[in-house]
Design a protein around this motif. Sequence first.
Motif, PDB file in Angstrom:
ATOM      1  N   ASP A   1       3.025   3.041  -2.682  1.00  0.00           N
ATOM      2  CA  ASP A   1       2.812   4.252  -3.487  1.00  0.00           C
ATOM      3  C   ASP A   1       4.076   4.855  -4.076  1.00  0.00           C
ATOM      4  OD1 ASP A   1       3.954   5.526  -1.369  1.00  0.00           O
ATOM      5  OD2 ASP A   1       2.183   6.658  -0.769  1.00  0.00           O
ATOM      6  N   SER A   2       5.239   4.410  -3.623  1.00  0.00           N
ATOM      7  CA  SER A   2       6.492   4.865  -4.240  1.00  0.00           C
ATOM      8  C   SER A   2       7.570   3.821  -3.998  1.00  0.00           C
ATOM      9  CB  SER A   2       6.940   6.204  -3.635  1.00  0.00           C
ATOM     10  OG  SER A   2       7.279   6.016  -2.274  1.00  0.00           O
ATOM     11  N   ARG A   3       8.592   3.863  -4.804  1.00  0.00           N
ATOM     12  CA  ARG A   3       9.716   2.926  -4.618  1.00  0.00           C
ATOM     13  C   ARG A   3      10.403   3.219  -3.280  1.00  0.00           C
ATOM     14  NH1 ARG A   3      11.471  -1.925  -4.885  1.00  0.00           N
ATOM     15  NH2 ARG A   3      13.703  -2.170  -5.278  1.00  0.00           N
ATOM     16  N   ALA A   4      10.430   4.501  -2.914  1.00  0.00           N
ATOM     17  CA  ALA A   4      11.055   4.866  -1.633  1.00  0.00           C
ATOM     18  C   ALA A   4      10.319   4.191  -0.480  1.00  0.00           C
ATOM     19  CB  ALA A   4      11.033   6.384  -1.466  1.00  0.00           C
TER      20      ALA A   4
ATOM     21  N   MET B 198       4.636   8.511  -0.588  1.00  0.00           N
ATOM     22  CA  MET B 198       5.530   8.862   0.516  1.00  0.00           C
ATOM     23  C   MET B 198       6.851   9.363  -0.068  1.00  0.00           C
ATOM     24  SD  MET B 198       6.508   6.444   3.759  1.00  0.00           S
ATOM     25  CE  MET B 198       4.869   6.394   4.436  1.00  0.00           C
ATOM     26  N   SER B 199       7.306  10.513   0.413  1.00  0.00           N
ATOM     27  CA  SER B 199       8.492  11.105  -0.213  1.00  0.00           C
ATOM     28  C   SER B 199       9.765  10.394   0.227  1.00  0.00           C
ATOM     29  CB  SER B 199       8.585  12.589   0.161  1.00  0.00           C
ATOM     30  OG  SER B 199       9.027  12.712   1.488  1.00  0.00           O
ATOM     31  N   ALA B 200      10.747  10.440  -0.682  1.00  0.00           N
ATOM     32  CA  ALA B 200      12.018   9.774  -0.391  1.00  0.00           C
ATOM     33  C   ALA B 200      12.708  10.415   0.814  1.00  0.00           C
ATOM     34  CB  ALA B 200      12.917   9.852  -1.624  1.00  0.00           C
ATOM     35  N   LEU B 201      12.564  11.738   0.940  1.00  0.00           N
ATOM     36  CA  LEU B 201      13.219  12.444   2.045  1.00  0.00           C
ATOM     37  C   LEU B 201      12.692  11.970   3.396  1.00  0.00           C
ATOM     38  CD1 LEU B 201      15.348  14.663   2.254  1.00  0.00           C
ATOM     39  CD2 LEU B 201      13.472  16.315   2.546  1.00  0.00           C
TER      40      LEU B 201
ATOM     41  N   TYR C 224       4.483  -0.371   9.470  1.00  0.00           N
ATOM     42  CA  TYR C 224       3.596   0.791   9.473  1.00  0.00           C
ATOM     43  C   TYR C 224       3.844   1.673   8.242  1.00  0.00           C
ATOM     44  CZ  TYR C 224       0.845   4.575  11.606  1.00  0.00           C
ATOM     45  OH  TYR C 224      -0.091   5.527  11.874  1.00  0.00           O
ATOM     46  N   VAL C 225       5.118   1.789   7.847  1.00  0.00           N
ATOM     47  CA  VAL C 225       5.430   2.535   6.616  1.00  0.00           C
ATOM     48  C   VAL C 225       4.709   1.895   5.435  1.00  0.00           C
ATOM     49  CG1 VAL C 225       7.283   3.011   4.933  1.00  0.00           C
ATOM     50  CG2 VAL C 225       7.647   3.492   7.353  1.00  0.00           C
TER      51      VAL C 225
END
Lengths: 205, 490
Positions: free
Chosen positions: A112-115, A1-4, A152-153
């Motif tokens: 899947d990402s730190r974000a 998931m992208s940080a943006l 959900y995220v």
Amino acid sequence: MSALFVIAVTALALAIVIARRRTIAVVLVGVQSVALGTYALVHGFGESSAFVVGGVLLVGKGVLLPAGLAWVVRRTREPRLIAGELPALTRATIAAAITLATVELIPPLGLDSRAADQGAVALVVLGVVIAVMRRSAVFQAIGFLVAENGVYVAALAAPGGLPAIVEIGVLFDLVIVVAVAAAFTTRIHDEFGTGDTTLLGSLRD
Amino acid sequence: MIEALVIAAPACALLTGAATWLARTARQADLLNSAGAGLTALLTLVLAAIAVADAAHPHRGSWWVLDAAGGVFLAVIAVVGLLSALLAPSQLATSGRGLVRAARGRAMYYAAYHAFWAALIAVPLVDNLGLAWLLVEATTGASALLVAYSGTRGALEAGWKYLVLTTFGLAIAMLGIIVLYVAIAPGDGALGTLDWPSIARAAPGLQGGPAVVAFVFIVAGLATKVGWAPVHNWLPDAHSEAPPPVSALLSAALLPTVVLVCWRVVVALGPALQPGTASALVLAFGLASLAVAVPFLWRSMAWKRLLAYSSLEHMGILAVGIGFATPLATAGVVVHVAGHALAKSLGFYAAGPLLRHAPRAHERAVRGLAFANPPTAGAVGVSLGALAAMPPSPLFVSELLILLGGIAAGEVAVTVVAATLLALGFLGLAHALVDGLVGEPRVKRWRSARSGRRLRRLTLVCGTLMLALTVAACLLPGSSIVSHLMAGIA
């Protein structure tokens, strides 16, 4: 998931903290849910079960629940804005400070990402902050949705995704809770003439 | 055969709720409620009997488990659920306009009650943390409606507080479950990852960070539903404002059922953490709950509110017993769950006639009940005496077992603190007992042959069951059932 993407959905939650009108807050949480649902559909494309689950969640959380809350807002007209809340800038500052402190303290969750780790925790924290800082019962119900969007995220960022039965089960429980919250909100409004939950303070020891 | 029973017990409760919703008259609804509750309780008790009789060999299906620990909780849920359902018609007969319009009030009550009961029955039966969470969350909506059933301002406040606090708590628990799921099986989307045995197998190999976060989120989130301090704020309000049969189900069945989920998490996931970490968190919740409850037990308090703070105290004792995690403490926890359920539900059932005849008892402590109405005084006396852990109450034996279990675990300091708090709690409740029964009367004498007979029978049944439990509790330490409980909880 992208940080943006994570920043965008978190910013929507922060906007709910400062929103003056309940209608605006319902729209904001609806947009947040649609964004997450769309993300699920795009990333689940090609896997039929993920696509179906994503579609159900998109309709349920992005359309049905905000529509239900919008109905409650219409049914419980407030004669005036609920007074006594902290100024919007103060609310935003406190919410941002609590959220930033929490996401900095939280260790990696393995998403899947730190974000995604930070976004999931930030939304749950902001949901609680909305419920604590906003006096209107509708805002507190919106707080449920924001916190659940945080969950959900995490589900979306879990490698391989969550089992479909859990995702649908969570949605079912959420629909029941929001429906009960809507029933309470209208009854509280009928009883007190306002949805200001600070009036619910008679039970103390 | 067993799987069919596992499905039939909660399904029977759900169908009863649906049938009462469709009933044309109040009498029809009452009859359907009683018949359906009887059948539901029977099916659930059969499951409990199978589980306890064959404690050495837990029965398992693809998604369900029938083990000794679950069996004890099923028996408690069945008995309290049945008694509360049978007492509902007399409660509803005296209710006026409530949360919903009077014409649909009874239907709403029965539908919500049986949905709540169905979810409670299913929790000990599911063999999966994710499904257990869904069921615990499913209890929230139905039970919040029941808490606010009377529709008074106090009831609305209590129901709203309960809904908000427990929903947020459970959201945090779900986040913890996702973290655990990812830690156990990255990239594997199977529900079986969250089965209790799968978690227990994977726990020793889990990495520290995510495992700690998952454990803390899950237990702290579930703590809001158990009502452990410091996240207990909804508990006194919900228990005191709900109709008495619902208060009984909340206190005697819902809270311990969520404790069972926490217990399974501690046993299954504990090995993933540093030794003692899991126990330390649960012990902290336990001691905090005891410390918060005791001052309120010393205060002059309305009857149902006193029972609510007593629930906080007893959930604290359960947490302490789970934290000690020795065979003696485990035996104590099991006896405590059953003994607390009987004593507490009797106390709430006594509140029905008490509040009907002395409405001020909703706001202030009752005094001189022995002069006002002997059957109510008998029920209140047996309930409060048992909750205070006066011998021969089973709670006296269970608390003793838990404390001895603490010493066996080497947790002497925690045991001393817990024993001190329990002694202070005992003194508070003993004072309330003496004052409530033979203090200067605050309520007028009343007579009600029907409710008096019912209360005498209930007191006799609960008192006899508690005495039988005391005898069983004395035989439990060292028995094979305890070792099966220790091994089979997850």
